[in-house]
Design a protein around this motif. Structure first.
Motif, PDB file in Angstrom:
ATOM      1  N   GLY A 113       0.816  -1.215   0.000  1.00 53.22           N
ATOM      2  CA  GLY A 113       0.000   0.000   0.000  1.00 53.22           C
ATOM      3  C   GLY A 113       0.848   1.263   0.000  1.00 53.22           C
ATOM      4  N   LEU A 114       0.167   2.397  -0.280  1.00 51.39           N
ATOM      5  CA  LEU A 114       0.862   3.685  -0.366  1.00 51.39           C
ATOM      6  C   LEU A 114       1.537   4.045   0.962  1.00 51.39           C
ATOM      7  N   GLY A 115       0.845   3.794   2.083  1.00 51.07           N
ATOM      8  CA  GLY A 115       1.415   4.123   3.390  1.00 51.07           C
ATOM      9  C   GLY A 115       2.735   3.394   3.601  1.00 51.07           C
ATOM     10  N   LEU A 133       4.820  13.243  -3.974  1.00 47.62           N
ATOM     11  CA  LEU A 133       4.090  13.419  -5.239  1.00 47.62           C
ATOM     12  C   LEU A 133       3.792  12.049  -5.814  1.00 47.62           C
ATOM     13  N   LEU A 134       2.517  11.747  -6.041  1.00 52.93           N
ATOM     14  CA  LEU A 134       2.135  10.476  -6.655  1.00 52.93           C
ATOM     15  C   LEU A 134       2.164  10.685  -8.174  1.00 52.93           C
ATOM     16  N   PRO A 135       3.080   9.996  -8.872  1.00 56.33           N
ATOM     17  CA  PRO A 135       3.297  10.347 -10.281  1.00 56.33           C
ATOM     18  C   PRO A 135       2.142  10.012 -11.211  1.00 56.33           C
ATOM     19  N   ASP A 136       1.267   9.077 -10.806  1.00 55.84           N
ATOM     20  CA  ASP A 136       0.091   8.784 -11.636  1.00 55.84           C
ATOM     21  C   ASP A 136      -0.763  10.028 -11.857  1.00 55.84           C
ATOM     22  N   MET A 137      -0.717  10.942 -10.897  1.00 57.51           N
ATOM     23  CA  MET A 137      -1.548  12.137 -10.981  1.00 57.51           C
ATOM     24  C   MET A 137      -0.733  13.251 -11.646  1.00 57.51           C
ATOM     25  N   ILE A 138      -1.107  13.626 -12.849  1.00 59.05           N
ATOM     26  CA  ILE A 138      -0.393  14.704 -13.548  1.00 59.05           C
ATOM     27  C   ILE A 138      -1.171  16.001 -13.374  1.00 59.05           C
ATOM     28  N   LYS A 173     -13.343   6.769  -5.269  1.00 58.38           N
ATOM     29  CA  LYS A 173     -12.076   6.540  -5.978  1.00 58.38           C
ATOM     30  C   LYS A 173     -10.868   7.113  -5.229  1.00 58.38           C
ATOM     31  N   TYR A 174     -11.114   8.016  -4.256  1.00 58.49           N
ATOM     32  CA  TYR A 174     -10.028   8.837  -3.702  1.00 58.49           C
ATOM     33  C   TYR A 174     -10.089   8.932  -2.180  1.00 58.49           C
ATOM     34  N   GLY A 175      -9.014   9.541  -1.608  1.00 61.32           N
ATOM     35  CA  GLY A 175      -9.088  10.025  -0.238  1.00 61.32           C
ATOM     36  C   GLY A 175      -9.842  11.348  -0.253  1.00 61.32           C
ATOM     37  N   ILE A 176     -10.732  11.554   0.734  1.00 59.46           N
ATOM     38  CA  ILE A 176     -11.565  12.771   0.757  1.00 59.46           C
ATOM     39  C   ILE A 176     -11.318  13.516   2.076  1.00 59.46           C
ATOM     40  N   VAL A 193     -10.887  10.696   4.997  1.00 58.97           N
ATOM     41  CA  VAL A 193     -11.342   9.310   4.886  1.00 58.97           C
ATOM     42  C   VAL A 193     -10.932   8.754   3.524  1.00 58.97           C
ATOM     43  N   GLU A 194     -10.448   7.515   3.530  1.00 54.88           N
ATOM     44  CA  GLU A 194      -9.963   6.906   2.285  1.00 54.88           C
ATOM     45  C   GLU A 194     -11.109   6.213   1.554  1.00 54.88           C
ATOM     46  N   LYS A 195     -11.369   6.641   0.352  1.00 57.10           N
ATOM     47  CA  LYS A 195     -12.337   6.033  -0.569  1.00 57.10           C
ATOM     48  C   LYS A 195     -13.715   5.779   0.053  1.00 57.10           C
ATOM     49  N   PRO A 196     -14.369   6.853   0.546  1.00 56.06           N
ATOM     50  CA  PRO A 196     -15.717   6.682   1.102  1.00 56.06           C
ATOM     51  C   PRO A 196     -16.754   6.484   0.000  1.00 56.06           C
ATOM     52  N   PHE A 206     -11.170  15.875  -3.091  1.00 56.20           N
ATOM     53  CA  PHE A 206     -10.351  14.662  -3.049  1.00 56.20           C
ATOM     54  C   PHE A 206      -8.860  14.984  -3.003  1.00 56.20           C
ATOM     55  N   LEU A 207      -8.119  14.072  -2.373  1.00 55.66           N
ATOM     56  CA  LEU A 207      -6.656  14.195  -2.306  1.00 55.66           C
ATOM     57  C   LEU A 207      -6.107  13.936  -3.702  1.00 55.66           C
ATOM     58  N   ASN A 208      -5.397  14.925  -4.257  1.00 53.89           N
ATOM     59  CA  ASN A 208      -4.961  14.798  -5.658  1.00 53.89           C
ATOM     60  C   ASN A 208      -3.528  14.288  -5.790  1.00 53.89           C
ATOM     61  N   GLY A 209      -2.998  13.712  -4.713  1.00 51.80           N
ATOM     62  CA  GLY A 209      -1.673  13.074  -4.829  1.00 51.80           C
ATOM     63  C   GLY A 209      -0.502  14.003  -4.567  1.00 51.80           C
ATOM     64  N   ILE A 232      -1.995  -0.766   3.644  1.00 54.29           N
ATOM     65  CA  ILE A 232      -1.590   0.231   4.649  1.00 54.29           C
ATOM     66  C   ILE A 232      -1.779   1.602   4.005  1.00 54.29           C
ATOM     67  N   GLN A 233      -2.767   2.332   4.495  1.00 57.27           N
ATOM     68  CA  GLN A 233      -3.197   3.566   3.845  1.00 57.27           C
ATOM     69  C   GLN A 233      -2.548   4.788   4.481  1.00 57.27           C
ATOM     70  N   LEU A 234      -1.958   5.628   3.643  1.00 60.72           N
ATOM     71  CA  LEU A 234      -1.383   6.889   4.120  1.00 60.72           C
ATOM     72  C   LEU A 234      -2.458   7.757   4.767  1.00 60.72           C
TER      73      LEU A 234
HETATM   74  C1  G1P Z   1      -4.043   7.158  -3.450  1.00 65.09           C
HETATM   75  C2  G1P Z   1      -4.461   7.745  -2.094  1.00 65.09           C
HETATM   76  C3  G1P Z   1      -5.749   8.534  -2.233  1.00 65.09           C
HETATM   77  C4  G1P Z   1      -5.589   9.614  -3.290  1.00 65.09           C
HETATM   78  C5  G1P Z   1      -5.147   8.966  -4.606  1.00 65.09           C
HETATM   79  C6  G1P Z   1      -4.834  10.000  -5.659  1.00 65.09           C
HETATM   80  O1  G1P Z   1      -4.975   6.196  -3.840  1.00 65.09           O
HETATM   81  O2  G1P Z   1      -4.578   6.693  -1.164  1.00 65.09           O
HETATM   82  O3  G1P Z   1      -6.083   9.121  -0.987  1.00 65.09           O
HETATM   83  O4  G1P Z   1      -6.807  10.299  -3.471  1.00 65.09           O
HETATM   84  O5  G1P Z   1      -3.947   8.185  -4.426  1.00 65.09           O
HETATM   85  O6  G1P Z   1      -4.482   9.331  -6.835  1.00 65.09           O
HETATM   86  P1  G1P Z   1      -4.669   5.134  -5.017  1.00 65.09           P
HETATM   87  O7  G1P Z   1      -4.761   5.877  -6.303  1.00 65.09           O
HETATM   88  O8  G1P Z   1      -3.268   4.621  -4.769  1.00 65.09           O
HETATM   89  O9  G1P Z   1      -5.703   4.068  -4.886  1.00 65.09           O
END
Ligand code: G1P
Length: 301
Positions: A113-115, A133-138, A173-176, A193-196, A206-209, A232-234
């Protein structure tokens, strides 16, 4: 308030498998998929540099060698390009090369997991605040999202997260985050909250990475139990940290493309191509023609 310590380092996790993009990712890391003419991971590194980050820690995994090679020197290629007079390409490659000693790599051995991925960077980060920075999110806009997070951090210190608004039915889909009082460059976070599921989210932000986190997150991650998706969730550890430390959110003024999904990846390619001075005009004509042809086909059917 404690003095605000400068953010010098960033973590970029690149250990994910990329199963959603098979077979493209069978022999190539998903972070090396191309958006216009550069790999996805390059956008995160450029955004971090623009925000003043000096050192990047990549959390990698098996079969990710191409990422290391991408950020290394390529002397044979450079001399071959120089010999053929391709000076623009040489300058571009030289400009993107990180200075010696400013990039580190560590491995996440198991996909927990990300955490867990962030926790793997603890020794390389040490006891100082860091960017993530989560690279999937541009992030695409007049300015990178991380630069905006730094503005808010320089005002408020503590922890800062990047957010954007999504349709209420897409919160799963996201952390909110929950939205509190406004501050310069953003607002106070009242919960996470993660993915409610739709209807159970505290807002549609939503958390944009993009994150700036204090190093106390690492002890919480070490003890974090598995959460959503049995990972394990960040977000869960950030919620614990928010009981003792400030958390603010910076709404990004541009647009974030989720390149972890096929639709987001294609949208990123189109949007970034349209914004490019060298090819934007041609791409606009092609896309317009495609849309019109497609629409008339649908109407005729
Ligand atoms: C992760 C985070 C999530 C965030 C998202 C953005 O989720 O856990 O809170 O909103 O990245 O892409 P994942 O995409 O790894 O499921």
């Amino acid at each position: 308030m404690d003095p605000i310590r400068r953010v010098r380092k960033a973590v970029i996790p690149v250990a994910g498998n990329g199963t959603r993009f098979l077979p493209a990712t069978k022999a190539m890391p998903k972070e090396m998929l191309t958006v216009v003419d550069r790999p996805v991971v390059q956008y995160a590194l450029d955004e971090a540099r623009e925000a003043g980050i000096e050192h990047i820690v990549f959390v990698t995994g098996r079969n990710k060698q191409a990422i290391q090679d991408h950020f290394d020197d390529a002397p044979e290629l450079i001399s071959s390009l120089s010999r053929s007079g391709k000076t623009a390409q040489v300058s571009e490659l030289e400009a993107m090369l990180p200075a010696a000693g400013t990039v580190s790599f560590t491995r996440q051995q198991a996909p927990l997991g990300l955490g867990h991925a962030v926790w793997c960077a603890r020794d390389l980060i040490g006891n100082e605040p860091f960017a993530l920075l989560l690279p999937d999110m541009i992030c695409h806009g007049p300015r990178g999202c991380m630069a905006g997070l730094i503005d808010l951090y320089n005002f408020a210190g503590g922890n800062v997260v990047g957010v954007e608004q999504c349709p209420p039915e897409e919160t799963y889909k996201y952390g909110i985050v929950g939205k509190g009082d406004a501050v310069p460059h953003g607002f106070e976070v009242t919960g996470m909250v993660e993915k409610p599921r739709a209807g159970e989210a505290p807002s549609n932000y939503f958390l944009n990475g993009r994150y700036i986190l204090q190093p106390e997150i690492f002890d919480l991650l070490a003890r974090q139990e598995r959460g959503a998706g049995n990972e394990i969730q960040l977000t869960d550890s950030m919620l614990h940290l928010s009981k003792n430390q400030r958390f603010h959110a910076h709404p990004y003024e541009g647009q974030t493309f989720d390149c972890g999904s096929k639709q987001g990846f294609i949208e990123a390619n189109v949007a970034l191509a349209l914004s490019r001075p060298d090819i934007g005009g041609m791409v606009f004509e092609s896309v317009r023609h495609m849309v019109l042809t497609h629409e008339s086909r649908i109407q005729a059917a």
